[in-house]
Every structure is written in structure tokens, then in C-alpha cells.
Design a protein around this motif. Sequence first.
Motif, PDB file in Angstrom:
ATOM      1  N   GLN A 129       0.831  -1.206   0.000  1.00  0.00           N
ATOM      2  CA  GLN A 129       0.000   0.000   0.000  1.00  0.00           C
ATOM      3  C   GLN A 129       0.861   1.251   0.000  1.00  0.00           C
ATOM      4  OE1 GLN A 129      -3.648   0.296   2.236  1.00  0.00           O
ATOM      5  NE2 GLN A 129      -3.234  -1.670   3.210  1.00  0.00           N
ATOM      6  N   GLN A 130       1.844   1.241   0.876  1.00  0.00           N
ATOM      7  CA  GLN A 130       2.695   2.416   0.983  1.00  0.00           C
ATOM      8  C   GLN A 130       3.480   2.646  -0.295  1.00  0.00           C
ATOM      9  OE1 GLN A 130       2.391   4.273   3.913  1.00  0.00           O
ATOM     10  NE2 GLN A 130       3.272   5.753   2.496  1.00  0.00           N
ATOM     11  N   HIS A 189      -4.077   1.105  -6.314  1.00  0.00           N
ATOM     12  CA  HIS A 189      -4.289   1.021  -4.877  1.00  0.00           C
ATOM     13  C   HIS A 189      -5.764   0.780  -4.568  1.00  0.00           C
ATOM     14  CE1 HIS A 189      -4.363   2.213  -0.630  1.00  0.00           C
ATOM     15  NE2 HIS A 189      -3.045   2.058  -0.619  1.00  0.00           N
ATOM     16  N   THR A 190      -6.618   1.503  -5.268  1.00  0.00           N
ATOM     17  CA  THR A 190      -8.057   1.353  -5.037  1.00  0.00           C
ATOM     18  C   THR A 190      -8.529  -0.047  -5.403  1.00  0.00           C
ATOM     19  OG1 THR A 190      -8.330   3.697  -5.553  1.00  0.00           O
ATOM     20  CG2 THR A 190     -10.312   2.341  -5.575  1.00  0.00           C
ATOM     21  N   GLU A 200      -6.761  -2.777  -5.416  1.00  0.00           N
ATOM     22  CA  GLU A 200      -6.213  -3.826  -4.556  1.00  0.00           C
ATOM     23  C   GLU A 200      -6.589  -3.644  -3.089  1.00  0.00           C
ATOM     24  OE1 GLU A 200      -2.427  -4.358  -7.549  1.00  0.00           O
ATOM     25  OE2 GLU A 200      -2.138  -3.431  -5.592  1.00  0.00           O
ATOM     26  N   PHE A 201      -6.850  -2.415  -2.721  1.00  0.00           N
ATOM     27  CA  PHE A 201      -7.207  -2.146  -1.326  1.00  0.00           C
ATOM     28  C   PHE A 201      -8.417  -1.213  -1.296  1.00  0.00           C
ATOM     29  CE2 PHE A 201      -2.602  -2.594  -1.758  1.00  0.00           C
ATOM     30  CZ  PHE A 201      -2.380  -3.727  -0.997  1.00  0.00           C
ATOM     31  N   THR A 222      -9.462   0.747   3.124  1.00  0.00           N
ATOM     32  CA  THR A 222      -8.218   0.704   3.869  1.00  0.00           C
ATOM     33  C   THR A 222      -8.101   1.956   4.716  1.00  0.00           C
ATOM     34  OG1 THR A 222      -5.819   0.884   3.635  1.00  0.00           O
ATOM     35  CG2 THR A 222      -7.133   1.634   1.781  1.00  0.00           C
ATOM     36  N   GLU A 229      -7.407   5.472   2.978  1.00  0.00           N
ATOM     37  CA  GLU A 229      -8.340   6.053   2.010  1.00  0.00           C
ATOM     38  C   GLU A 229      -8.268   7.573   1.986  1.00  0.00           C
ATOM     39  OE1 GLU A 229     -12.372   4.125   1.670  1.00  0.00           O
ATOM     40  OE2 GLU A 229     -11.560   2.939   3.304  1.00  0.00           O
ATOM     41  N   ARG A 271      -5.175   8.561   0.177  1.00  0.00           N
ATOM     42  CA  ARG A 271      -5.302   8.170  -1.225  1.00  0.00           C
ATOM     43  C   ARG A 271      -6.193   9.147  -1.989  1.00  0.00           C
ATOM     44  NH1 ARG A 271      -7.729   2.440  -1.772  1.00  0.00           N
ATOM     45  NH2 ARG A 271      -9.693   3.458  -1.325  1.00  0.00           N
TER      46      ARG A 271
END
Lengths: 289, 188
Positions: free
Chosen positions: A186-187, A212-213, A215-216, A219, A222, A225
Motif C-alpha cells: 500500500q505504501q 491502490h483502489t 487492490e485495497f 483501507t 483512504e 489516497r
Amino acid sequence: MTLDQDALDAEIIDVLRGDARSEVPPELDQRVASRLAASAGIFGLSTAVTAGSQAAASATAATAVTTAASAAKLLTLGGLAKTLALGMALGSTVGLGLHVSFQQWGAPAVRPRPAAVVAARPLRAATPAPSPYAGSAVRPPSGDASADVAGPLEPPHPSSPEPRTNPSPELPGERVVSAGVGLAAQQALLDAARAALRRGDGGAALAAIGRHTAEFPRTAFEEEREAVAIKALVLLGNLSEARARTEQFDARFQKSLLTPSLRAELRGPRKLADSVTDRGVSSQTTSEH
Amino acid sequence: MTFSSTEPWVSEPDLAEPLPRPAFPALFREQLGYVWHALRRLGVREGDLEDVTHDVFLAVFRKLAHYDPARPLRPWLFGFAFRIASDYRERARHRLEVPGDFSAIEDERPNALDGVVQRQTLAVARRALAELELGRRAVFILHELDECPMPEVALALGIPVNTAYSRLRLARADLAATVRRLRSKGEP
């Protein structure tokens, strides 16, 4: 130049044809398959895979797949399901988790992959009416590119199983991923998005945010992100969407520490042309049209 | 993963019985490289290729029921790639596909062209292709590079056949002029 026109054309055409035979990026199929599963519930495209030690994943993948295949066979023989997802149970072996999902699209393609998938899916219960087509289609994370060609989700072949009318409650869009799951991945994606912003590449930033959205979906990151996404939209000059998303951001993340910076971005957006010029590419922007 | 340019449209369909529609997983596996390269040729930037490839296959998945198996597959796929790449460029002002931005050429990955064609020739060819207007470029790619018959090109792009021929002629002229210009300047 000494070549005549025909020879020149032939040479260029040969080169361009050969260019399309070059390799695509490593693991592209895995990544796109994973995203199709996440965005539209299209499973069965590949064996999934995730992050962690590649060596560990490689060492355990064969065992995991064998185990999964055996279990799937038993389930199929019992008439219970054709879909099987193993995730968290294998996570302790692989590190961050190894996810294996496969579908019987004629012949199931299950093969070990040394690479790794980002997040393990929750164990899905066997469904009585298996289908590769999930009942809901989530918008692609990267935008509305398919808007004009995408229609209702349809089974691709008359002989294929009927669309699932009772979608699993564990569809990707509904997954909750804690901050601790896939933290490094994520990072890394957020870092990539921020780095793209710094170099004025809003498209790449949005692409990273889209991954990112996908896959996660849910989270703890958010808020951050969404802030990066809004800044990317500003950078790309899409101010109307940026403003709309900022309003949503304000409503959702009240008193967020990121709000002032978003307001500042909206007040003084960086010009796309500036970033383009910085990269020495401004001439093309106008020459194409 | 490597991509083979061999395309089955040269074979005549058997009209006696309906052709099976390809299953999506097989289509995905076999055509991923084609779609990726098609998008790259259409000006999608390297950093966005994966995203746009995803978008294309998502659209293909949703429309696969409409595919006529009697028609060649790749022009049909290219139609998706063309429309989505066009939207991509409009939507995000991604007209940044620039002659000077050929980072992939610097890529050190093994390439089928290695040892066969000079890297500079590839750079000139890519750059000249990138400078073609998108509609002309699409026709050029489908017909000249993918060797797709013109009627199929026109059908895939949703344009009259005469328009397709006109665009092809202009694309050839533009490409040749660009190549001459680049080489006269000693570029890249």
C-alpha cells in the motif's frame, strides 16, 4: 538519405512489426488479471499471487496449488463448487499471503507463480451455481475509459454458465483491508503516486491510485489516497471533478489535516503545460492536433 | 511473455457450422500482448499502459457476447483499444505522447529486435508513428502492421472503406515525411 521511398517504408514497417513482437512487462498478465478480478469479479484468468518473499512464494506455491487443486477436485466431485479461494490460511507460510483462486473455464489453469499477490482474499464459500461472471461490475479504478463501449455485464458465450444472480458478499469492492495488511504494498503505491505528482505526472499518479483502489478498496489509507487523487486531477486540469471529489472528501473526512492543502491546490492549480514544458515535451501537445 | 503476430484471419471460416466464440480467459491470455502493444502504438504512455489494458479487457469482457466469431478477432479487439485510447487522450489531456518520450527504447529488457535492427531505426520508426494523427495511425497499424484487410479495418474502426483508404494514404505520406525529417536532422 540514400534510401528510396519504398525501401524506407518497408524498413520502417518491418521495424514496427518487429517492435510489436517484443516482450510485454514481466507479470503483466498477473497484474491485469488480478485487477480484472478486483474491478469486475472476473476470476479464473490466472493464478494469483502476492507480495512477500518471492523465494518463499516460489517455494510454497507448488505445494499450495497442489493442495488447492486437490481440494477443488473434492469439492467438484461433491457437486459443491467450481470456485475455490485459499488465502489467509496460506498467508503464514508465504509471509504477506498467497492467494490462489481458479475457476473451471473448461480446463482450469492452475500453475505456480513465483511472484506475489498483494492481498489475500477472504475464504469464499463454495457456491451452488458457479460462474465466472460476478453479479456486479465495479467501475474500473482508472476512470471512465470504457464508458462508451461497456455495457451490461454479459456472459461471453451461450454455452457458458449463467451469470451469478446471487453475488458473493465478499466481492472485491466490499473487502476491508486493514492498514496492516499489505502495508508495504500500500505504501509503495502511495509513494509512487506522490512521486508522480512531484514530477508533474498526474496520469501516472492516478494510475497508481487506481491500482491502490483496486487492490485495497477499503483501507485506513483512504483519506490520503483520495487526497492524492484530487491533487492529480488538479494537475491534469480536471478541476470540476477535483472540486466535486473535494466536497466529498470534506464530508467524509471532516476536519482532515489534508483539507487545507487540497484547497490550496484548487485555488492555484499547477498548469499542465508547465509540467509538460518542464519535461521538454510541450511541442507535441499541440502538434498532434 | 512474448507476443506472436500470427493472426488467424487469413483462414477462411467454415460457414457450415457456427464458430465457437472464444472463452474470455483464453482470449485474455492469447491477446494480452496484442492489446498492450496496440495501446502503446496508439499513444498510451508507458506508465498508463497497464491501466488502459485493464480497461480494454473489461470492456471486451462485457461485450464478448456481441463478438461475431466469423470475423477476425484482433481487429475487433483493436476497435476497443482505439476507442479507449482515444478517450484516454481526451479525458486526461494525455496528448503527452511525445516524440521525445521514448523511455521504452532505453529499456534494457531483451527485445526481439536486438541484433536485427538498429536501435536508432526503432526510435525513428516509433517516433514517426507517434506523430501520426490518431485516426490515420489506427488505420496504418491495422492494415500495414497487423496486415488486416481494409474492409475489416473499416469495420473495426467504424468508418467507410473509402475513408479508411484515404487515411491509409495520408498516413503513409505523413510517416514517410516524418522519417525523412528525423533522419535529415540526424535524430534521434
